[in-house]
Design a protein around this motif. Structure first.
Motif, PDB file in Angstrom:
ATOM      1  N   VAL A   3     -71.513  -4.244 -27.903  1.00 64.80           N
ATOM      2  CA  VAL A   3     -70.748  -4.321 -29.156  1.00 64.80           C
ATOM      3  C   VAL A   3     -71.638  -4.047 -30.355  1.00 64.80           C
ATOM      4  N   GLN A   4     -72.828  -4.668 -30.378  1.00 63.73           N
ATOM      5  CA  GLN A   4     -73.717  -4.491 -31.532  1.00 63.73           C
ATOM      6  C   GLN A   4     -74.229  -3.062 -31.633  1.00 63.73           C
ATOM      7  N   GLU A   5     -74.526  -2.438 -30.505  1.00 60.80           N
ATOM      8  CA  GLU A   5     -74.979  -1.050 -30.520  1.00 60.80           C
ATOM      9  C   GLU A   5     -73.899  -0.131 -31.062  1.00 60.80           C
ATOM     10  N   TRP A   6     -72.652  -0.421 -30.701  1.00 57.15           N
ATOM     11  CA  TRP A   6     -71.545   0.391 -31.198  1.00 57.15           C
ATOM     12  C   TRP A   6     -71.347   0.185 -32.700  1.00 57.15           C
ATOM     13  N   LEU A   7     -71.482  -1.072 -33.149  1.00 58.44           N
ATOM     14  CA  LEU A   7     -71.304  -1.365 -34.572  1.00 58.44           C
ATOM     15  C   LEU A   7     -72.345  -0.658 -35.429  1.00 58.44           C
ATOM     16  N   GLU A   8     -73.533  -0.403 -34.863  1.00 53.69           N
ATOM     17  CA  GLU A   8     -74.586   0.268 -35.627  1.00 53.69           C
ATOM     18  C   GLU A   8     -74.214   1.696 -36.000  1.00 53.69           C
ATOM     19  N   THR A   9     -73.242   2.265 -35.292  1.00 57.48           N
ATOM     20  CA  THR A   9     -72.807   3.633 -35.576  1.00 57.48           C
ATOM     21  C   THR A   9     -71.642   3.673 -36.565  1.00 57.48           C
ATOM     22  N   VAL A  10     -71.150   2.506 -36.963  1.00 54.57           N
ATOM     23  CA  VAL A  10     -69.969   2.431 -37.833  1.00 54.57           C
ATOM     24  C   VAL A  10     -70.391   2.187 -39.279  1.00 54.57           C
ATOM     25  N   PRO A  11     -69.796   2.876 -40.262  1.00 57.83           N
ATOM     26  CA  PRO A  11     -70.119   2.660 -41.685  1.00 57.83           C
ATOM     27  C   PRO A  11     -69.795   1.225 -42.110  1.00 57.83           C
ATOM     28  N   PRO A  12     -70.525   0.667 -43.098  1.00 53.78           N
ATOM     29  CA  PRO A  12     -70.302  -0.710 -43.531  1.00 53.78           C
ATOM     30  C   PRO A  12     -68.846  -1.022 -43.897  1.00 53.78           C
ATOM     31  N   LEU A  13     -68.185  -0.129 -44.649  1.00 48.64           N
ATOM     32  CA  LEU A  13     -66.796  -0.372 -45.049  1.00 48.64           C
ATOM     33  C   LEU A  13     -65.900  -0.519 -43.828  1.00 48.64           C
ATOM     34  N   ALA A  14     -66.131   0.308 -42.826  1.00 48.89           N
ATOM     35  CA  ALA A  14     -65.326   0.235 -41.603  1.00 48.89           C
ATOM     36  C   ALA A  14     -65.589  -1.072 -40.860  1.00 48.89           C
ATOM     37  N   ILE A  15     -66.829  -1.564 -40.923  1.00 51.20           N
ATOM     38  CA  ILE A  15     -67.150  -2.830 -40.260  1.00 51.20           C
ATOM     39  C   ILE A  15     -66.425  -3.981 -40.937  1.00 51.20           C
ATOM     40  N   TYR A  16     -66.397  -3.996 -42.285  1.00 55.22           N
ATOM     41  CA  TYR A  16     -65.669  -5.040 -43.005  1.00 55.22           C
ATOM     42  C   TYR A  16     -64.197  -5.050 -42.584  1.00 55.22           C
ATOM     43  N   LEU A  17     -63.604  -3.859 -42.563  1.00 58.95           N
ATOM     44  CA  LEU A  17     -62.191  -3.743 -42.210  1.00 58.95           C
ATOM     45  C   LEU A  17     -61.953  -4.123 -40.749  1.00 58.95           C
ATOM     46  N   LEU A  18     -62.865  -3.700 -39.875  1.00 58.99           N
ATOM     47  CA  LEU A  18     -62.729  -3.997 -38.453  1.00 58.99           C
ATOM     48  C   LEU A  18     -62.792  -5.498 -38.201  1.00 58.99           C
ATOM     49  N   VAL A  19     -63.746  -6.166 -38.824  1.00 50.88           N
ATOM     50  CA  VAL A  19     -63.898  -7.617 -38.653  1.00 50.88           C
ATOM     51  C   VAL A  19     -62.644  -8.344 -39.140  1.00 50.88           C
ATOM     52  N   GLY A  20     -62.168  -7.980 -40.333  1.00 55.52           N
ATOM     53  CA  GLY A  20     -60.972  -8.616 -40.866  1.00 55.52           C
ATOM     54  C   GLY A  20     -59.756  -8.376 -39.996  1.00 55.52           C
ATOM     55  N   LEU A  21     -59.616  -7.145 -39.479  1.00 62.18           N
ATOM     56  CA  LEU A  21     -58.456  -6.793 -38.657  1.00 62.18           C
ATOM     57  C   LEU A  21     -58.474  -7.511 -37.310  1.00 62.18           C
ATOM     58  N   VAL A  22     -59.611  -7.475 -36.620  1.00 66.95           N
ATOM     59  CA  VAL A  22     -59.698  -8.102 -35.293  1.00 66.95           C
ATOM     60  C   VAL A  22     -59.494  -9.610 -35.382  1.00 66.95           C
ATOM     61  N   ILE A  23     -60.138 -10.257 -36.359  1.00 66.57           N
ATOM     62  CA  ILE A  23     -59.980 -11.700 -36.524  1.00 66.57           C
ATOM     63  C   ILE A  23     -58.542 -12.028 -36.934  1.00 66.57           C
ATOM     64  N   GLY A  24     -57.948 -11.180 -37.784  1.00 68.97           N
ATOM     65  CA  GLY A  24     -56.571 -11.399 -38.188  1.00 68.97           C
ATOM     66  C   GLY A  24     -55.607 -11.320 -37.012  1.00 68.97           C
ATOM     67  N   LEU A  25     -55.790 -10.322 -36.160  1.00 66.44           N
ATOM     68  CA  LEU A  25     -54.918 -10.164 -34.994  1.00 66.44           C
ATOM     69  C   LEU A  25     -55.120 -11.305 -33.999  1.00 66.44           C
ATOM     70  N   GLU A  26     -56.373 -11.735 -33.843  1.00 64.22           N
ATOM     71  CA  GLU A  26     -56.636 -12.861 -32.941  1.00 64.22           C
ATOM     72  C   GLU A  26     -55.977 -14.128 -33.475  1.00 64.22           C
ATOM     73  N   SER A  27     -56.076 -14.360 -34.778  1.00 60.95           N
ATOM     74  CA  SER A  27     -55.474 -15.543 -35.390  1.00 60.95           C
ATOM     75  C   SER A  27     -53.952 -15.488 -35.326  1.00 60.95           C
ATOM     76  N   LEU A  28     -53.424 -14.290 -35.322  1.00 60.84           N
ATOM     77  CA  LEU A  28     -51.976 -14.089 -35.231  1.00 60.84           C
ATOM     78  C   LEU A  28     -51.446 -14.501 -33.859  1.00 60.84           C
ATOM     79  N   GLY A  29     -52.324 -14.478 -32.850  1.00 59.70           N
ATOM     80  CA  GLY A  29     -51.914 -14.877 -31.510  1.00 59.70           C
ATOM     81  C   GLY A  29     -52.212 -13.857 -30.440  1.00 59.70           C
ATOM     82  N   ILE A  30     -52.900 -12.759 -30.808  1.00 62.81           N
ATOM     83  CA  ILE A  30     -53.243 -11.717 -29.832  1.00 62.81           C
ATOM     84  C   ILE A  30     -54.654 -11.979 -29.321  1.00 62.81           C
TER      85      ILE A  30
END
Length: 214
Positions: A3-30
């Motif tokens: 996961v960390q190796e893959w994140l190193e290839t992602v731009p910072p803005l995309a990482i912020y959005l990815l973190v918010g989206l994944v945590i949001g979906l998990e909190s939603l119940g997925i």
């Protein structure tokens, strides 16, 4: 790829959005690895200056709070049939035993189950939808949701970030000896935590036969 190796290839803005989206979906119940993504991103921020830990923590907190709120609304509208449907789609996470365990936690702790549930993988997925199904007063849910989301997301980001900074400096200074020591400490901690978790799980499972017969 890790996961960390893959994140190193992602731009910072995309990482912020990815973190918010994944945590949001998990909190939603997925069932998604929100905590793994957050920890990996915070560790990456400690090694690369392009990622701002404050922005990362804010995005994670926002995802947690918004996701839980949406999950609450869905649970309140869907009721228990929603839990049955989730159980058929995700039997590993929404089995009757897991639902019963989460429901007992809510009945015993109330709004504190929402707050502390943020730190437990099972309750982190259940908290929002189950609070809605049980029709917890929204102001209680919102208070616990906001506080829990900020403390968990912000706290996790801060701890992992500063541990990463210190560990990187320490490992550079002591080379492979430091790495060996870090691995040994990590393995010892993991074994202790696993042992305690097994005891807690065994204690929770003892009353389940009584509940099943009701």
């Amino acid at each position: 790829m890790h996961v960390q190796e893959w994140l190193e290839t992602v731009p910072p803005l995309a990482i912020y959005l990815l973190v918010g989206l994944v945590i949001g979906l998990e909190s939603l119940g997925i069932p998604l690895p929100g905590e793994i993504i957050l920890v990996s991103s915070a560790l990456l921020a400690s090694q690369h200056g392009e990622i701002d830990p404050f922005v990362l923590g804010a995005c994670a907190s926002a995802g947690a709070i918004i996701g839980d709120s949406i999950g609450y609304a869905i649970g309140r509208k869907g009721g228990r049939p929603l839990l049955a449907w989730l159980g058929s789609k995700f039997p590993r996470h929404f089995s009757e035993a897991h639902v019963a365990t989460a429901e007992r936690s809510f009945q015993k702790w109330g709004m504190w189950a929402v707050f502390f549930g943020r730190f437990v993988a099972l309750l982190r997925i259940f908290a929002g939808p189950l609070a809605g199904v049980l029709r917890m007063p929204y102001w209680k849910f919102l208070t616990a949701n906001v506080l829990g989301g900020i403390v968990w997301a912000g706290g996790t980001t801060a701890v992992i970030y500063y541990v990463g900074v210190v560990a990187e400096s320490w490992l550079k200074r002591f080379s492979w000896l430091g790495l060996v020591a870090a691995v040994l400490v990590g393995l010892t901690s993991m074994l202790i935590i696993k042992r305690r978790a097994s005891k807690v799980q065994a204690a929770h499972q003892e009353p389940e036969p009584v509940g099943a017969g009701e």
